[in-house]
Each structure stands twice: as structure tokens, then as C-alpha cells.
Design a protein around this motif. Structure first.
Motif, PDB file in Angstrom:
ATOM      1  N   ASN A 152       0.809  -1.223   0.000  1.00 16.68           N
ATOM      2  CA  ASN A 152       0.000   0.000   0.000  1.00 16.68           C
ATOM      3  C   ASN A 152       0.841   1.271   0.000  1.00 16.68           C
ATOM      4  O   ASN A 152       0.300   2.374   0.044  1.00 16.68           O
ATOM      5  CB  ASN A 152      -0.909   0.037   1.235  1.00 16.68           C
ATOM      6  N   ARG A 153       2.161   1.138  -0.022  1.00 22.68           N
ATOM      7  CA  ARG A 153       3.028   2.305  -0.026  1.00 22.68           C
ATOM      8  C   ARG A 153       2.934   3.042  -1.363  1.00 22.68           C
ATOM      9  O   ARG A 153       2.500   2.468  -2.365  1.00 22.68           O
ATOM     10  CB  ARG A 153       4.474   1.888   0.242  1.00 22.68           C
ATOM     11  N   THR A 154       3.384   4.287  -1.360  1.00 23.44           N
ATOM     12  CA  THR A 154       3.205   5.140  -2.544  1.00 23.44           C
ATOM     13  C   THR A 154       4.536   5.615  -3.123  1.00 23.44           C
ATOM     14  O   THR A 154       4.614   6.704  -3.684  1.00 23.44           O
ATOM     15  CB  THR A 154       2.350   6.363  -2.187  1.00 23.44           C
ATOM     16  N   CYS A 155       5.596   4.820  -2.970  1.00 25.60           N
ATOM     17  CA  CYS A 155       6.906   5.221  -3.492  1.00 25.60           C
ATOM     18  C   CYS A 155       6.801   5.520  -4.988  1.00 25.60           C
ATOM     19  O   CYS A 155       6.248   4.724  -5.750  1.00 25.60           O
ATOM     20  CB  CYS A 155       7.925   4.124  -3.247  1.00 25.60           C
ATOM     21  N   SER A 156       7.345   6.646  -5.391  1.00 25.91           N
ATOM     22  CA  SER A 156       7.117   7.134  -6.752  1.00 25.91           C
ATOM     23  C   SER A 156       7.812   6.305  -7.818  1.00 25.91           C
ATOM     24  O   SER A 156       7.407   6.331  -8.987  1.00 25.91           O
ATOM     25  CB  SER A 156       7.598   8.584  -6.848  1.00 25.91           C
ATOM     26  N   PRO A 161       3.192  -2.298  -6.625  1.00 24.81           N
ATOM     27  CA  PRO A 161       1.728  -2.306  -6.439  1.00 24.81           C
ATOM     28  C   PRO A 161       0.956  -2.540  -7.735  1.00 24.81           C
ATOM     29  O   PRO A 161      -0.160  -3.070  -7.702  1.00 24.81           O
ATOM     30  CB  PRO A 161       1.444  -0.907  -5.867  1.00 24.81           C
ATOM     31  N   ARG A 270       8.756  10.080  -2.387  1.00 22.91           N
ATOM     32  CA  ARG A 270       7.563   9.852  -1.587  1.00 22.91           C
ATOM     33  C   ARG A 270       7.796   8.736  -0.555  1.00 22.91           C
ATOM     34  O   ARG A 270       6.943   7.889  -0.321  1.00 22.91           O
ATOM     35  CB  ARG A 270       6.362   9.529  -2.465  1.00 22.91           C
ATOM     36  N   GLN A 272       8.214   9.225   2.701  1.00 29.09           N
ATOM     37  CA  GLN A 272       7.522   9.543   3.958  1.00 29.09           C
ATOM     38  C   GLN A 272       8.435   9.450   5.176  1.00 29.09           C
ATOM     39  O   GLN A 272       8.001   9.087   6.271  1.00 29.09           O
ATOM     40  CB  GLN A 272       6.295   8.629   4.141  1.00 29.09           C
ATOM     41  N   THR A 336       4.311   4.527 -13.054  1.00 27.07           N
ATOM     42  CA  THR A 336       4.684   4.984 -11.716  1.00 27.07           C
ATOM     43  C   THR A 336       4.621   6.509 -11.689  1.00 27.07           C
ATOM     44  O   THR A 336       4.618   7.172 -12.728  1.00 27.07           O
ATOM     45  CB  THR A 336       6.106   4.526 -11.340  1.00 27.07           C
ATOM     46  N   ARG A 337       4.596   7.069 -10.487  1.00 29.43           N
ATOM     47  CA  ARG A 337       4.523   8.525 -10.354  1.00 29.43           C
ATOM     48  C   ARG A 337       5.756   9.205 -10.935  1.00 29.43           C
ATOM     49  O   ARG A 337       5.681  10.315 -11.467  1.00 29.43           O
ATOM     50  CB  ARG A 337       4.344   8.909  -8.884  1.00 29.43           C
TER      51      ARG A 337
END
Length: 437
Positions: A152-156, A161, A270, A272, A336-337
């Protein structure tokens, strides 16, 4: 079940990528053998008529290896060397439509969570009673235990995921049952793996519940070493450190991929977390766990990474003195971001930075190895090779870490057993010793 004609199918399962893929392949093999298939793993023989390739899609090099392997077996199929070719895993999950167009010789592509569909294609049933009873392809004294799926992490920079979906924990009772099954078959060491260990339990228990799982697994008779892989540093539950320190069955070992140490890069990634928070976490870990072995992974060449930001990373590695470290070069991944940002660090600069960072780590690793000379370590022996019995301390995970080499002429070690080894010599990545008990 469809009747087989003439000769029964023989299946060769080929695994590419990480230990999580290996567990998926082991579950596939277990299901196939439960359906009376003749199955081999990563076999070099040419007697299998069905090939299943479990692919990796993590970074460019891994994707290329997967594609090359598919193409290789597609040619074998065209030449009549095999009857059926199936592809599963991360690459297939992510690029199924493209692969179907580009390599139509494959009979069917399946994603990471489509095991029942793959079995059905082979006229096999998915047997729920086999959950937790998987066969292992590693040496019989150690095995990987996947405690959750997805992230669920949002690493760019990360495409995991996209390939593995959101985080899904496995119940404690199910994991304990599997550990007990492994122990009955002689497994003494289990390595807990997940995309993100510290998220364990949030979805099913509504709290981070890795400490409770660790206690339950440490109670399993026969399991002497439990090793933790892939813990995310942001909001790391400090209770995990206390459990590691409290339970002798849990190795004083933690694999925590940090990726970077420049605050500006960490923010763009990202992640965090800040460098300062990371430093505090490492200090806490070393304070609470005597003789902790800390493994990490760093990523160089992220978009816009400046010389100054890279220097901050180098300074951090020198300051923290990690016991083990791996380095990846940034791979520009679709969807990806970070993909919307120009991949502006040249390939040669990425390579130079990776080499420079590893040179720093090599000096640290060499010094830490020489500090072991004269000390005695509990060692688990994995194999005999080239005149040596080869083992590992609790600070060493298979495939990625140091090894203990004991001359076979003067010593005897039973593969899969522990022994006390006094270290006599050291090199950059290995240590040499004598069995004393």
C-alpha cells in the motif's frame, strides 16, 4: 479431469526474480504434484513437454531476462521441443496484452494472483487442502515464508503495487500451520518475506501485528532461526525491535531498504521519512538489539539526483556503516509517479554512482569481516563446495550475504546442521574458520 493420452505431461517450472516469486513457484509445484503431475524446477534437462515461466517485472534488467527466457522457450516450442508454454508472474501481470501480441507462441499468460486459472488450463484442480503444505525448492533446512502479498506504499519509483496489488496479510494461524509443516520436514530457518513486513496485520487485525506473529512463529518447535526481510522504515513499529531482542529464535538481523538519504530525494521518492528520522531509527535498532546485522538497499540515479544529493547519500552510508548493502540503478517504470518526470541522469552516471557507493560499502564490509577474526559464531551449513563446507551466521541470509567457509580436509560439517565456528581469516565478503563444537 481430462484423460491423458500416451505419455503423461512433465512440467518444468522456471523461476525468475525474487524470493517472493520462488514461493509462488513452490505453491504452483505443490498444486501440480497434488494433481499427480510430474514436475521439476529450473531443470536443464530437455525431457519436459510443458514449460511454465514465472517472470519478474521489477526493473529493466529483470524484465529483459524474463522476455529473453520467454523468447528462448518460444523458439523451442516452434521447433517442436515442447508442447505447451505458459507464462505467469509479475511481467505477465503488468504487460499481458503487449506480450500476447508480441509473443503469440505462448499458449496463455497469467497474472500474479491467477494460480487457479493456470491450473485449470492444465486440467488440474486447485486443492485448498494443500494451502500451508507447499513443497520447497531450497535446501531442506531453510525456507521462505511469505506473510503478506502486495503493498500500500506510494513510493514514486516502484511498480510493485501495479503487479502485486494492495497489501493483503495472511492470518497468523495459517502462517503458524505452514511453519509447523516446514519444521516437520526438517526446516530450521525461515525467512519472513513480504513487500512490506511492518504493514502486517493492518488489514485483518486493524493494527500492525508483526510482533504477535513473531512470537507465534518463535514458539514453533524445530524452528531455530527466523529472519526478517523487507521492513519499511517510515512509521516503523519499535515493538518489533523488542521482540527480536527478546526471542533467541529470531535472528539479530533486519533487512530494511532505505533507498536514499538526501531529504530532497526522499521527498521526491515519496518515502515519507527524513534522513534525521532514519538515523534515529537505526540508532534505536542498534541500541535495542545487541549485535544487530543491518542490511539495506540504496537507489542511485533517481530523476534530478544532483551531485550534492548523491554525496549526501555517500556521507550517510559512511556514517551509518551498514553491515550489508545492495545498490540498484534507477529504472524508469511506466505508470509509476516518477514516470512523468524526465529520466535525466545519464546511464553512465548511474553506473558510476552505483560503483562509487559500493566501493564505500566494500571498505566497510571488509573491516567488519576482519573484526570477526578470533570470535566464534553459531553457523548453519548449507552445502559443500570446492573443498569447503559453506555456512552462514545469523547475520547472513542465503544468496545475498557473506558466507562462512570451513576447510573440509580438517573439519566435518553435516549439511543442514549448526556448529560453532571460530573465525581464523577474513576477506571482503567471506570469512574462514574452524569448527570447534
Amino acid at each position: 479431469m481430462k484423460a491423458r493420452t500416451l505419455k503423461a505431461d512433465k512440467v518444468n517450472v522456471i523461476t525468475l526474480g525474487c524470493s517472493k516469486n520462488l514461493v509462488d513457484s513452490e505453491n504452483l509445484i505443490t498444486q501440480l504434484r497434488g494433481n499427480d503431475f510430474d514436475v521439476v524446477h529450473d531443470s536443464q534437462e530437455e525431457d519436459a513437454n510443458v514449460v511454465i515461466i514465472n517472470t519478474c517485472g521489477f526493473i529493466d534488467l529483470a524484465k529483459q531476462e524474463s522476455i529473453d527466457t520467454i523468447l528462448e522457450y518460444a523458439e523451442v516450442k516452434k521447433a517442436g521441443g515442447i508442447d505447451k508454454l505458459f507464462v505467469t508472474g509479475c511481467l505477465s501481470q503488468r504487460y499481458k496484452e503487449d506480450l500476447e501480441l508480441e509473443i503469440p507462441e505462448v499458449d496463455a499468460y497469467f497474472g500474479t494472483l491467477e494460480l487457479p486459472g493456470l491450473l485449470a488450463k492444465l486440467n488440474a484442480d486447485y486443492k485448498h487442502e494443500l494451502i500451508g503444505e507447499r513443497l520447497i525448492t531450497t535446501p531442506m533446512h531453510y525456507a521462505y515464508l511469505k506473510i503478506s502479498e502486495g503493498c500500500n506504499r506510494t513510493c514514486s519509483f516502484c511498480a510493485i503495487p501495479l503487479m502485486r496489488g494492495g497489501h493483503v496479510s495472511r492470518p497468523i494461524e495459517e502462517l503458524v500451520k505452514e511453519a509447523q509443516s516446514l519444521a516437520r520436514r526438517g526446516v530450521k530457518e525461515i525467512m519472513l518475506i513480504a513487500q512490506e513486513l511492518t504493514y502486517y496485520g493492518l488489514d485483518i487485525y486493524k493494527k500492525r501485528d508483526l510482533p504477535r506473529l513473531l512470537h507465534a512463529l518463535a514458539d514453533v518447535e524445530g524452528i531455530e532461526w527466523i529472519r526478517l526481510h523487507y521492513a519499511y522504515p517510515s512509521k516503523f513499529p519499535l515493538e518489533i525491535l523488542d521482540v527480536i531482542a527478546e526471542r533467541p529464535e529470531i535472528c539479530n538481523y533486519l533487512d530494511m531498504p532505505l533507498q536514499h538519504a538526501s531529504n530532497s530525494v526522499l521527498e521526491r521518492m515519496r518515502r515519507q521519512i527524513t534522513r534525521e528520522e532514519t538515523t534515529e531509527l537505526i540508532q534505536q535498532a542498534r541500541l535495542r538489539i545487541p549485535n544487530l546485522t543491518l542490511r539495506t538497499t540504496m537507489l542511485v540515479g533517481y530523476p534530478q539526483e544532483s551531485d550534492q544529493e548523491f554525496q549526501e547519500l555517500c556521507d550517510f552510508v559512511q556514517e551509518m556503516e551498514f553491515d550489508r548493502m545492495g545498490v540498484f540503478q534507477y529504472s524508469h517504470e511506466e505508470s509509476t509517479r516518477a514516470y512523468d518526470v524526465d529520466d535525466d541522469v545519464p546511464a553512465e552516471v548511474k553506473a558510476e554512482r552505483a560503483n562509487a557507493l559500493m566501493e564505500i560499502q566494500q571498505e566497510i564490509s571488509t573491516r567488519k569481516n576482519f573484526e570477526k577474526v578470533g570470535k566464534t559464531f553459531k553457523t548453519l551449513f548449507d552445502r559443500k563446495e570446492g573443498g569447503y563446507f559453506v555456512g552462514r551466521t545469523e547475520g547472513d541470509s542465503p544468496e545475498v550475504d557473506n558466507e562462512v567457509l570451513v576447510p573440509a580436509k580438517k573439519n566435518f560439517a553435516r549439511i543442514g546442521d549448526f556448529a560453532q565456528v571460530r573465525i581464523a581469516e577474513a576477506s571482503e565478503y567471506d570469512i574462514f574458520g574452524e569448527i570447534i563444537a
